[in-house]
Design a protein around this motif. Structure first.
Motif, short mmCIF file in Angstrom:
data_model
loop_
_atom_site.label_atom_id
_atom_site.label_comp_id
_atom_site.label_asym_id
_atom_site.label_seq_id
_atom_site.Cartn_x
_atom_site.Cartn_y
_atom_site.Cartn_z
N LYS A 219 38.70 11.84 27.53
CA LYS A 219 38.81 12.00 28.97
C LYS A 219 40.14 11.40 29.42
O LYS A 219 40.58 10.38 28.89
N ARG B 276 28.70 3.63 33.95
CA ARG B 276 29.46 4.88 33.92
C ARG B 276 30.95 4.60 33.78
O ARG B 276 31.66 5.30 33.06
N ASP C 154 27.33 17.27 35.71
CA ASP C 154 28.37 16.51 36.40
C ASP C 154 28.47 15.16 35.71
O ASP C 154 27.54 14.34 35.78
N SER C 155 29.60 14.93 35.04
CA SER C 155 29.77 13.70 34.28
C SER C 155 29.94 12.47 35.15
O SER C 155 30.06 11.35 34.63
N ALA C 156 29.93 12.63 36.48
CA ALA C 156 29.99 11.46 37.36
C ALA C 156 28.68 10.68 37.34
O ALA C 156 28.64 9.53 37.78
N ASP D 48 35.48 11.63 38.41
CA ASP D 48 34.07 11.31 38.25
C ASP D 48 33.67 10.16 39.17
O ASP D 48 32.62 10.18 39.81
N SER E 187 33.46 5.62 30.81
CA SER E 187 34.73 6.30 31.07
C SER E 187 35.88 5.60 30.36
O SER E 187 36.76 6.25 29.80
N ARG F 106 33.34 11.27 42.81
CA ARG F 106 32.26 12.21 43.13
C ARG F 106 30.91 11.53 43.28
O ARG F 106 29.92 12.19 43.57
N ARG F 107 30.84 10.25 43.12
CA ARG F 107 29.55 9.58 43.10
C ARG F 107 28.86 9.56 44.46
O ARG F 107 27.68 9.21 44.55
#
Length: 438
Positions: free
Chosen positions: A190, A177, A222-224, A198, A181, A201-202
């Motif tokens: 982004k 991830r 949720d892109s996290a 992101d 990013s 928020r994991r």
């Protein structure tokens, strides 16, 4: 400082330049065409290291000259005393360069390595400062290391640099991830701040997770979790499925992993996960076509979470081998095959969770207003021997642009958002399935 014509074959690039900025991009800003027409107009900066002439500035100009067969290029000779000084000059000569996020952070890696011994000395000195006021004055005079590095690489103050550092450190550890990013930042999709949010928020499913007790799971993307991929699903759907239908450390299998949402949620919630896909998008997803079965490693799993393509609705977004390009008859066969494979791999009492949406407006048989894929999935799972446990409504969120909504209102059409998660269980003890269950 005099300008000397030096032979191209005597010049050597700086190793640190290659490490930080990568191979020279000859086509950047039309440099190659300019040198082909006018020659090298701006002298290269070079220094003598032993008997070697090493380039400090002008690596792209040198590469263009080599490609064009130009025998000599204008150079200025710079006196240097150490590798650290030479490396610092390479970075300084590139200060005004248009850099990618990765190049900036590789610069930061070097600067941190150089500044850390000095920062350690300052910290030790501060411990013996005569008063807090003197310590503050000392800090103000020297400046914070992270703030100085942030300014040096062009990222601004310490807060943004700390965010960038957190993303970069995660990417260097191989986090898929974080790697995605970094790519999104470099392509302008982004911001550093958005990527950092992101990252933060994991832990949303490990701290203060309050699962809904209802059978309507209306969650947002949720892109996290996961990396960008067609058909990505809200991670909260996966989190709730894990909460209600698995135990801690359970083995979960995702046979069509896509961008890896199930993988990432399993990691956050303490479940083991095996992820497979016909076209893996991440190194932690194994290439496998579920139509050929699942590897032995998936044996006796506790949950199979399957989010297949919703037949042909996103066919153009997937590889040609995808089931999304199959006929409606073959799509039904695929659901049957998926059910059989799932039944074979699950332990007795294990669950299969199948996420399916209605098909509307596209590729419908004559006279049909929609196709209920959840009903087709139900048939396939029951035929394979599963016992129905729950049908959970998981409406799709935000799939339509404002102009789509306006057009639908004018045309009197309904936009499809119906999606269901079918949860069925493999019996602990086999017994006949009633043909007409009440």
């Amino acid at each position: 400082m005099s300008i000397l014509p030096l032979a191209v074959d005597r010049l050597h690039g700086s190793p640190i330049n290659l490490e930080v900025y990568g191979p020279p991009d000859l086509d950047f800003d039309g440099l190659f065409q300019s040198i082909a027409q006018h020659g090298v107009l701006v002298p290269l900066a070079v220094t003598l290291v032993g008997s070697e002439l090493r380039v400090l500035s002008g690596h792209r100009r040198l590469a263009c000259a080599e490609r064009l067969g130009i025998p000599t290029v204008p150079c200025t000779l710079v006196q240097t005393r150490s590798d650290e000084e030479r490396n610092a000059l390479v970075l300084e000569y590139n200060h005004q360069r248009q850099k990618t996020f990765s190049q900036m952070m590789r610069e930061a890696d070097l600067l941190e390595a150089w500044k850390e011994p000095r920062a350690r000395e300052r910290r030790l000195a501060n411990l013996t400062a005569p008063s807090p006021l003197d310590r503050r004055k000392s800090d103000d005079r020297v400046g914070r290391t992270d703030e100085a590095i942030g300014r040096a690489i062009g990222l601004g103050g310490k807060d943004l640099y700390r965010q960038a550092r957190a993303i970069w450190n995660a990417s260097q550890k191989g986090d898929p991830r974080a790697l995605a990013s970094v790519e999104s930042i470099e392509h302008g999709r982004k911001t550093v701040f958005a990527a950092y949010k992101d990252l933060r928020r994991r832990d949303r499913f490990t701290t203060d997770f309050r699962p809904t007790p209802y059978d309507v799971w209306s969650f947002k993307h949720d892109s996290a979790y996961g990396i960008p991929h067609p058909g990505s699903i809200p991670p909260a759907i996966v989190a709730h499925a894990l909460h209600y239908f698995t135990s801690p450390n359970a083995l979960v299998v995702d046979p069509m992993a896509g961008g890896g949402v199930v993988l990432d949620v399993c990691q956050a919630m303490g479940r083991r996960c095996l992820a497979y896909d016909i076209a893996p998008a991440r190194p932690d997803i194994v290439r496998n076509d579920v139509r050929d079965g699942l590897p032995d490693a998936a044996n006796d799993c506790e949950l199979i979470f399957a989010d297949p393509p919703y037949h042909s609705m996103l066919a153009s977004s997937y590889v040609s081998e995808s089931v999304s390009n199959s006929s409606s008859t073959d799509w039904r066969r695929f659901l049957g095959r998926l059910a059989e494979v799932s039944y074979a791999k699950l332990r007795p009492g294990g669950y299969v969770a199948l996420l399916l949406a209605n098909q509307t407006e596209k590729d419908l048989p004559p006279g049909f207003g929609y196709i209920d894929h959840a009903f087709l999935g139900y048939e396939a799972l029951v035929a394979a021997g599963f016992l129905p446990q729950r049908r959970i409504s998981c409406p799709m969120d935000g799939a339509y642009l404002p102009q789509h909504v306006r057009t639908a209102r004018l045309d009197g059409r309904l936009l499809g958002q119906v999606r269901d998660l079918l949860v069925m269980r493999k019996p602990i003890v086999s017994f006949p399935i009633p043909t007409n269950p009440v």
